[in-house]
Design an enzyme around this catalytic site. Structure first.
Site, PDB file in Angstrom:
ATOM      1  N   SER A   1       0.841  -1.195   0.000  1.00 48.21           N
ATOM      2  CA  SER A   1       0.000   0.000   0.000  1.00 48.21           C
ATOM      3  C   SER A   1       0.880   1.249   0.000  1.00 48.21           C
ATOM      4  O   SER A   1       1.602   1.488  -0.959  1.00 48.21           O
ATOM      5  CB  SER A   1      -0.978  -0.044   1.173  1.00 48.21           C
ATOM      6  OG  SER A   1      -1.943   0.971   1.056  1.00 48.21           O
TER       7      SER A   1
ATOM      8  N   ARG B   1      -2.376  11.958   0.124  1.00 46.87           N
ATOM      9  CA  ARG B   1      -3.058  10.655   0.068  1.00 46.87           C
ATOM     10  C   ARG B   1      -3.768  10.350   1.381  1.00 46.87           C
ATOM     11  O   ARG B   1      -4.936   9.951   1.396  1.00 46.87           O
ATOM     12  CB  ARG B   1      -2.027   9.566  -0.246  1.00 46.87           C
ATOM     13  CG  ARG B   1      -2.582   8.152  -0.448  1.00 46.87           C
ATOM     14  CD  ARG B   1      -1.417   7.231  -0.816  1.00 46.87           C
ATOM     15  NE  ARG B   1      -1.818   5.873  -1.141  1.00 46.87           N
ATOM     16  CZ  ARG B   1      -1.853   4.853  -0.270  1.00 46.87           C
ATOM     17  NH1 ARG B   1      -1.544   5.066   1.005  1.00 46.87           N
ATOM     18  NH2 ARG B   1      -2.199   3.641  -0.671  1.00 46.87           N
TER      19      ARG B   1
ATOM     20  N   HIS C   1      -8.771   1.037   0.167  1.00 44.17           N
ATOM     21  CA  HIS C   1      -8.703   0.088  -0.960  1.00 44.17           C
ATOM     22  C   HIS C   1     -10.083  -0.478  -1.324  1.00 44.17           C
ATOM     23  O   HIS C   1     -10.239  -1.664  -1.587  1.00 44.17           O
ATOM     24  CB  HIS C   1      -7.705  -1.037  -0.661  1.00 44.17           C
ATOM     25  CG  HIS C   1      -6.304  -0.532  -0.487  1.00 44.17           C
ATOM     26  ND1 HIS C   1      -5.572  -0.022  -1.533  1.00 44.17           N
ATOM     27  CD2 HIS C   1      -5.530  -0.412   0.616  1.00 44.17           C
ATOM     28  CE1 HIS C   1      -4.389   0.380  -1.069  1.00 44.17           C
ATOM     29  NE2 HIS C   1      -4.344   0.162   0.226  1.00 44.17           N
TER      30      HIS C   1
ATOM     31  N   GLN D   1      -4.347   1.952  -7.260  1.00 47.00           N
ATOM     32  CA  GLN D   1      -4.106   1.305  -5.968  1.00 47.00           C
ATOM     33  C   GLN D   1      -5.004   1.862  -4.861  1.00 47.00           C
ATOM     34  O   GLN D   1      -5.351   1.161  -3.912  1.00 47.00           O
ATOM     35  CB  GLN D   1      -2.620   1.495  -5.620  1.00 47.00           C
ATOM     36  CG  GLN D   1      -2.125   0.702  -4.430  1.00 47.00           C
ATOM     37  CD  GLN D   1      -1.275   1.574  -3.537  1.00 47.00           C
ATOM     38  OE1 GLN D   1      -1.765   2.543  -2.969  1.00 47.00           O
ATOM     39  NE2 GLN D   1      -0.005   1.228  -3.427  1.00 47.00           N
TER      40      GLN D   1
END
Length: 313
Positions: free
Chosen positions: A94, A119, A203, A252
């Site tokens: 990750s 992020r 995710h 991702q």
């Protein structure tokens, strides 16, 4: 007899991590200074002194773990290790994929720190608190967990987020759907279905707003061809093209971290040793459960640096 470097993800953080490296290696200390300057705050003080609950916040944990990984990596370099000469592939779990790419020269440490702060903030903001959830499903195969998610969805989002290997899958999505999928997984024979204490449903498709933020952020940084290929989380394929790497990093955010397949890919492509560069030993433990033929070693402290440099000489 190939070697791969792997870089840990969220959950490996601990107050005090990286301090021994910073004290022993000027190159490691400079990494923390560079991250502090990039973020305009003393993240290093939080890393070394806590409090733990603040360090654990996604927006802090992500750049902090990268800083420790890069401090360990710079320490290795300071002892003469050449990534290009000694390592065949890099990969990260990750956020660790960003650490791997920083080590391989894809982006600068400063840009990586800023990207990971963006992020972390974007992932946290994508779903209102309390609406998302994640759960670990232990002892059930992927097909059955996928089936449980499909049955539990009922128009909501729930999907496999991480395939960590060793019989551990993590599901993510809307809270009620995750709870239904966890119960169905238990009914299908899972040994355990454990709701995780996380701040957002990482995710999963619910992270789409964060993926768009990362697309914009990655477009704005200088990207280089990495000196060794990165094995991407979402495709389990080695890549070096900068624009493809950026595209995979965007995917991702909402996609599955295919870590079990990544370790198996290493084994199938000649890798005999995995080094875990940074905080903790989570990835080493997972690798031993996934493929017992691959040796593992963690690089957390000055003694680990010396051992790795000697082994790779």
């Amino acid at each position: 007899m190939a070697v791969a470097f792997t870089f840990p993800g969220q959950g490996s953080q601990a107050v005090g991590m990286g301090k021994e490296l910073a004290d022993a290696f000027p190159e490691a200390r400079r990494v923390f200074e560079e991250v502090d300057d990039a973020l305009g705050e003393k993240l290093s003080k939080l890393i070394w002194e806590g409090p733990e609950e603040t360090l654990t916040l996604t927006a802090n944990a992500q750049p902090a773990l990268m800083a420790v990984s890069m401090a360990a990596f710079r320490a290795l370099e300071s002892r003469g290790l050449s990534l290009k000469d000694k390592v065949s592939f890099v990969a990260g779990h990750s956020l660790g994929e960003y650490s791997a790419l920083a080590a391989a020269g894809f982006v600068s440490v400063a840009d990586t720190a800023r990207l990971l702060r963006i992020r972390g903030d974007a992932m946290q903001a994508a779903v209102p608190a309390g609406q998302g959830a994640m759960a670990a499903i232990i002892g059930l195969d992927q097909a059955d967990v996928d089936a449980a998610c499909a049955e539990a969805a009922q128009g909501s989002v729930v999907q496999i987020a991480n395939d960590n290997g060793g019989g551990q899958l993590v599901i993510s999505g809307e809270k009620a759907a995750v709870e239904r999928a966890a119960a169905l997984s238990t009914a299908k024979g899972a040994k355990r279905a454990l709701m995780l204490q996380v701040s957002a449903p990482f995710h999963s498709a619910l992270m789409a707003p964060a993926a768009e933020k990362m697309r914009e952020a990655l477009a704005g940084v200088k990207k280089n061809v990495p000196v060794v290929p990165v094995v991407a989380n979402v495709t389990v394929q080695p890549i070096t093209d900068p624009e493809e790497i950026a595209a995979r990093l965007v995917e991702q955010v909402t996609g599955r971290v295919r870590w079990a397949e990544t370790v198996q890919w290493f084994g199938n492509n000649g890798v005999t040793t995995l080094y875990e560069v940074g905080a903790g030993k989570v990835l080493s433990g997972l690798a031993r459960r996934i493929n017992k033929e691959i040796a593992t070693a963690a690089v957390n402290n000055p003694a680990d640096v010396d051992a790795a440099v000697a082994a790779l000489a």
